[in-house]
Design a protein around this motif. Structure first.
Motif, mmCIF file in Angstrom:
data_model
loop_
_atom_site.group_PDB
_atom_site.id
_atom_site.type_symbol
_atom_site.label_atom_id
_atom_site.label_comp_id
_atom_site.label_asym_id
_atom_site.label_seq_id
_atom_site.Cartn_x
_atom_site.Cartn_y
_atom_site.Cartn_z
ATOM 1 N N UNK A 41 0.832 -1.216 0.000
ATOM 2 C CA UNK A 41 0.000 0.000 0.000
ATOM 3 C C UNK A 41 0.859 1.255 0.000
ATOM 4 N N UNK A 42 1.940 1.238 0.775
ATOM 5 C CA UNK A 42 2.829 2.403 0.831
ATOM 6 C C UNK A 42 3.491 2.687 -0.503
ATOM 7 N N UNK A 43 3.959 1.634 -1.164
ATOM 8 C CA UNK A 43 4.609 1.822 -2.466
ATOM 9 C C UNK A 43 3.635 2.392 -3.485
ATOM 10 N N UNK A 44 2.398 1.887 -3.484
ATOM 11 C CA UNK A 44 1.404 2.386 -4.444
ATOM 12 C C UNK A 44 0.968 3.801 -4.067
ATOM 13 N N UNK A 54 6.391 -3.212 -12.277
ATOM 14 C CA UNK A 54 7.309 -2.271 -11.624
ATOM 15 C C UNK A 54 7.269 -2.413 -10.109
ATOM 16 N N UNK A 55 6.084 -2.663 -9.559
ATOM 17 C CA UNK A 55 5.970 -2.878 -8.123
ATOM 18 C C UNK A 55 6.693 -4.156 -7.720
ATOM 19 N N UNK A 56 6.564 -5.200 -8.518
ATOM 20 C CA UNK A 56 7.269 -6.453 -8.234
ATOM 21 C C UNK A 56 8.780 -6.227 -8.224
ATOM 22 N N UNK A 57 9.282 -5.478 -9.185
ATOM 23 C CA UNK A 57 10.715 -5.158 -9.218
ATOM 24 C C UNK A 57 11.129 -4.359 -7.992
ATOM 25 N N UNK A 58 10.341 -3.360 -7.647
ATOM 26 C CA UNK A 58 10.636 -2.495 -6.502
ATOM 27 C C UNK A 58 10.684 -3.300 -5.200
ATOM 28 N N UNK A 59 9.791 -4.278 -5.084
ATOM 29 C CA UNK A 59 9.702 -5.061 -3.858
ATOM 30 C C UNK A 59 10.555 -6.333 -3.907
#
Length: 139
Positions: A41-44, A54-59
């Protein structure tokens, strides 16, 4: 003689991660999310319209693992997704309800941070975070 797995960096990191996850999850229980969900939730929240890939890469997560982790957030109405332009990718946003959950969770997260810093030492905790961030940047 020490067991070989006691020397394993991965095992040490996983044990530490499980310990920390349990501690943060205990603090976050009143708002009904866990630390992984708060991280998503924080990343989004800070990157509205973020694509799943991109979220998968970031995390540093497998895309399929992330999709499974997003499912309860979508079902709870905390995260919404929509097509991104002409591509088949899905862009993620946090709903109004999701923003409220994040706002309610932050003091609980801060309490978990404080508990860990108190137990481990604030200087040690800061150094550990910095070194773990370096290690995850190797990916």
């Amino acid at each position: 003689m020490q067991e070989p797995l006691e020397l394993c960096y991965c095992q040490a990191a996983r044990r530490s991660a499980r310990f920390l996850s349990r501690m943060y999850d205990r603090h976050l229980a009143p708002v009904g999310i866990n630390i992984q969900q708060l991280s998503i939730l924080g990343a989004i929240t800070h990157n509205p319209g973020l694509l799943i890939a991109d979220l998968a890469d970031r995390m540093v997560m497998e895309r399929t693992t992330l999709v499974r982790a997003l499912k309860p957030l979508r079902e709870a109405g905390l995260v919404m997704s929509g097509a991104s332009g002409t591509s088949r990718s899905l862009a993620l946003t946090v709903s109004r309800r999701g923003h409220k959950v994040v706002a309610d969770a932050m003091p609980l997260w801060e309490a978990a941070q404080h508990e860990f810093e108190t137990q481990f030492g604030s200087g040690n905790a800061a150094t550990l975070r910095k070194e773990m961030q370096k290690a995850s940047a190797l990916a």
